[in-house]
Motif scaffolding. Structure first.
Motif, short mmCIF file in Angstrom:
data_model
loop_
_atom_site.label_atom_id
_atom_site.label_comp_id
_atom_site.label_asym_id
_atom_site.label_seq_id
_atom_site.Cartn_x
_atom_site.Cartn_y
_atom_site.Cartn_z
N LEU A 98 -27.94 -35.53 0.75
CA LEU A 98 -26.69 -34.78 0.44
C LEU A 98 -27.22 -33.70 -0.47
O LEU A 98 -26.97 -32.49 -0.80
CB LEU A 98 -25.66 -35.60 -0.09
N GLN A 99 -28.06 -34.27 -1.43
CA GLN A 99 -28.69 -33.24 -2.65
C GLN A 99 -29.41 -32.31 -1.99
O GLN A 99 -29.47 -31.16 -2.11
CB GLN A 99 -29.33 -34.04 -3.48
N VAL A 141 -35.79 -32.38 -4.79
CA VAL A 141 -34.49 -32.86 -5.50
C VAL A 141 -34.64 -34.11 -6.14
O VAL A 141 -35.75 -34.83 -6.15
CB VAL A 141 -33.35 -32.97 -4.17
N ARG A 152 -29.23 -31.10 1.41
CA ARG A 152 -28.21 -30.26 1.86
C ARG A 152 -27.66 -29.23 0.95
O ARG A 152 -27.54 -28.11 1.24
CB ARG A 152 -27.33 -30.91 2.66
N TRP A 153 -27.27 -29.46 -0.40
CA TRP A 153 -26.72 -28.81 -1.15
C TRP A 153 -27.53 -27.52 -1.67
O TRP A 153 -27.11 -26.51 -1.67
CB TRP A 153 -26.07 -29.66 -2.40
N TRP A 154 -28.88 -28.02 -2.03
CA TRP A 154 -29.76 -27.02 -2.46
C TRP A 154 -30.23 -26.24 -1.34
O TRP A 154 -30.42 -24.85 -1.63
CB TRP A 154 -31.00 -27.85 -3.05
N CYS A 155 -30.24 -26.67 -0.08
CA CYS A 155 -30.40 -26.35 1.01
C CYS A 155 -29.64 -24.76 1.09
O CYS A 155 -29.93 -23.49 1.61
CB CYS A 155 -30.70 -26.72 2.24
N GLU A 156 -28.28 -25.27 1.07
CA GLU A 156 -27.34 -23.96 1.43
C GLU A 156 -27.47 -23.07 0.22
O GLU A 156 -26.94 -21.97 0.67
CB GLU A 156 -25.85 -24.85 1.39
N ALA A 157 -27.57 -23.69 -1.03
CA ALA A 157 -27.48 -22.56 -2.24
C ALA A 157 -28.77 -21.39 -1.99
O ALA A 157 -28.65 -20.51 -2.19
CB ALA A 157 -27.71 -23.52 -3.65
N THR A 158 -29.98 -22.10 -1.83
CA THR A 158 -31.00 -21.32 -1.89
C THR A 158 -30.88 -20.40 -0.50
O THR A 158 -31.52 -19.36 -0.60
CB THR A 158 -32.42 -22.05 -1.61
N ASN A 195 -28.27 -40.78 2.11
CA ASN A 195 -27.40 -39.74 2.04
C ASN A 195 -27.51 -39.45 0.52
O ASN A 195 -27.29 -38.41 0.17
CB ASN A 195 -26.29 -40.07 2.44
N LYS A 240 -28.25 -19.08 0.90
CA LYS A 240 -27.49 -18.23 0.51
C LYS A 240 -27.93 -17.16 -0.83
O LYS A 240 -27.83 -15.82 -0.45
CB LYS A 240 -26.17 -18.71 -0.32
#
Length: 221
Positions: free
Chosen positions: A185-186, A147, A188-194, A181, A196
């Protein structure tokens, strides 16, 4: 979600304190991640806990039945993880050779299509920032794209105790939390996106993994 923190040092101690400086930083990262994302399983991978052969041989060079058990166990953890945090000191303006050596034991397909975060530290004033330049290229080649926000900790021994908590002398813990953070937080965002997207379409079915010969990477004649 599963996240691995790779500690990039095999030093038993770090001046000016006897305790390992990198371990403090890794524990601090784990503490902040677990506090902010309680649904995330966070594990620290310490190279001192892994016995590597003196002659370099990566995990994928062994037959499936002959690979050392510790390497196979770590390979499974890497493959099932959803994100990575790479913690490294600076060596000769580059990333830690201990971290590079450990990661080089595993094929890029285990890391691919997942995000990572770069964390560097030092006992001096630069915070290992120059190591992050080479780490970006290295992690991108593994396929776990870092990130944009990075974490750099100058004089880390003046910020964290041996458990990864802030020292009593640190008066601006809220600012440090905010600094953490910005990166996490970046991540976590990319973790959720990838996570999914991998659930909807297997990325390894789009592009065949390099498994047979270097010619698989060649441009057409």
């Amino acid at each position: 979600m599963k996240l691995l923190i790779f500690l990039g040092s095999v030093r038993q101690s770090t001046p000016p304190k006897p305790a390992r400086l990198g371990e403090r930083v890794a524990l601090a990262c784990q503490r902040v991640l677990q506090a902010n994302f309680p649904d995330m399983n966070v594990e620290i991978i310490d190279p001192l806990d892994i016995e590597l052969d003196p002659v370099f041989k990566p995990h994928f060079a062994y037959s499936s039945q002959s690979a050392p058990e510790q390497l196979s166990q770590l390979a499974d953890k890497i493959e099932t993880a959803d994100a990575y945090v790479m913690v490294s000191p600076e060596y000769n303006h580059s990333m830690s050779p201990a971290l590079a050596n450990l990661l080089n034991h595993f094929g890029a397909s285990l890391f691919s299509y997942k995000p990572s975060a770069i964390v560097t530290y030092s006992a001096g004033q630069w915070g290992g920032a120059r190591a992050s330049v080479s780490m970006r290229a290295f992690l991108s080649e593994l396929g776990c794209l870092p990130v944009s926000a990075m974490l750099h900790f100058p004089k880390a021994q003046e910020v964290f105790d041996e458990s990864g908590d802030y020292l009593e002398s640190v008066n601006d813990a809220d600012r440090w939390d905010s600094y953490f953070n910005r990166t996490f937080l970046q991540l976590r965002w990319w973790c959720e996106a990838t996570l999914k997207q991998r659930g909807e379409q297997d990325p390894h079915q789009l592009i065949s993994d390099f498994k047979q010969s270097p010619s698989q990477r060649n441009a057409p004649d």
